[in-house]
Scaffold this active site. Structure first.
Site, PDB file in Angstrom:
ATOM      1  N   SER A 147      -6.568  31.137  -0.664  1.00 14.77           N
ATOM      2  CA  SER A 147      -5.320  30.098  -1.015  1.00 14.77           C
ATOM      3  C   SER A 147      -5.508  29.504  -2.376  1.00 14.77           C
ATOM      4  CB  SER A 147      -5.144  28.938   0.166  1.00 14.77           C
ATOM      5  OG  SER A 147      -3.816  28.418  -0.241  1.00 14.77           O
ATOM      6  N   ASP A 225       2.378  33.965   7.479  1.00 13.85           N
ATOM      7  CA  ASP A 225       1.748  32.776   6.621  1.00 13.85           C
ATOM      8  C   ASP A 225       2.839  31.893   6.366  1.00 13.85           C
ATOM      9  OD1 ASP A 225       0.856  31.051   4.691  1.00 13.85           O
ATOM     10  OD2 ASP A 225      -0.879  32.589   4.294  1.00 13.85           O
ATOM     11  N   HIS A 258      -1.791  31.485   7.821  1.00  7.37           N
ATOM     12  CA  HIS A 258      -2.768  31.333   6.797  1.00  7.37           C
ATOM     13  C   HIS A 258      -4.310  30.526   6.979  1.00  7.37           C
ATOM     14  CE1 HIS A 258      -2.697  29.978   2.433  1.00  7.37           C
ATOM     15  NE2 HIS A 258      -3.080  28.947   2.658  1.00  7.37           N
TER      16      HIS A 258
END
Ligand SMILES: N[C@@H](CCC(=O)N[C@@H](CS)C(=O)NCC(=O)O)C(=O)O
Length: 280
Positions: A147, A225, A258
């Protein structure tokens, strides 16, 4: 000077946490290192640097990714820094996506952030030299992250292709100048002059990459996600890669979100990918 905070045996190797005063961020910084079994001054091992995402410390990856068995088998050390400077003297905001826990791996130019928020210098220069000075490692380095840390890994590798053998990322922010997380962070850390933002944007950096310095690059992304469409935008980076012929492989995975559940499902493949180049 390094202050050892913990030492725990795992998968035949050791997980250790350290604190030290950083010359880049001007505050105490904590990092974690996994040393595989057999690492010693006469058997030095290469290092994978792992950069975590928003809200994380050195602990999230080490506790949740399940990377130790594979890293032990391959003989790779893993170093996980914190995601920002921290402490009472470090400016912060009451939000999860800016300030402490959200350093975005850049050198801030704007007050009051520019004294401490120098995570780019910390990750690129200070931490590797500290690690190479104090631990039985070679100077062979790979870099990966998740991320915000995926943004960090891709951006740092694109800016320093000679320092790393390969780069990978899980669910990375690929085009921070074109997403809310990146715009919020860059406008406050770097100011209004958007020409400065491009220095930390993987899509912009890849457009300017020299073909003789291309690195093997792997990205894995879950299609369930929540942040995929608004924040992460992997297609923006694959479009540039296609334009310039950058050796990027993007693997989309049905149903994954995620979280570290996703990372733990594919971390072995990332370690094997890096191993191919670290051992050369
Ligand atoms: N919903 C999260 C957003 C932040 C988030 O998803 N953080 C990711 C990186 S962007 C993470 O790794 N969180 C910590 C963890 O899962 O251990 C929150 O508000 O805290």
């Amino acid at each position: 000077m390094l202050d050892n905070l913990s030492a725990t045996k795992v998968s035949g190797g050791w997980h250790k946490q350290y604190s030290h005063t950083s010359t880049s961020t001007h505050c105490p910084m904590r990092f974690a290192i996994f040393l595989p079994p057999g690492a010693s001054q006469t058997n030095k091992v290469p290092v994978l640097y792992w950069l975590s995402g928003l809200t994380c410390t050195d602990e999230n990856f080490m506790q949740k990714a399940g990377a130790f068995k594979k890293a032990a088998a391959l003989g790779i050390a893993i170093v996980a820094p914190d995601t920002s400077p921290r402490g009472d003297t470090v400016p912060d905001q009451d939000s999860y996506d800016f300030g402490q826990g959200a350093g975005f791996y850049l050198n801030a130019t704007q007050a009051p952030y520019n004294t401490h928020y120098n995570m780019y210098d910390y990750v690129v220069n200070e931490l590797p030299s500290l690690i190479e000075q104090h631990f039985p490692v070679t100077d062979k380095k790979a870099i990966s992250g998740h991320s915000m840390g995926g943004h960090g890994a891709l951006m740092i590798a694109l800016r320093n292709p000679k320092s790393y053998t390969s780069v990978s990322a899980f669910s990375p922010i690929t085009n921070p100048i074109d997403c809310p997380w990146g715009q919020k962070a860059f406008s406050q850390y770097l100011g209004d002059d958007q020409s400065q933002w491009a220095n930390y944007d993987s899509c912009e950096l890849m457009k300017k990459a020299h073909s003789n310095e291309f690195l093997p690059m792997r990205i894995d992304q879950g299609d369930a996600d929540n942040f995929l469409v608004e924040q992460l935008k992997p297609d923006n980076l694959t479009a540039v890669a296609k334009q310039v012929n950058y050796p990027l492989t993007l693997n989309m995975h049905a149903g994954y979100d995620h979280s570290y559940f996703f990372i733990s499902s594919f971390i072995d493949e990332h370690l094997s990918f890096h191993q191919l180049y670290l051992q050369r």
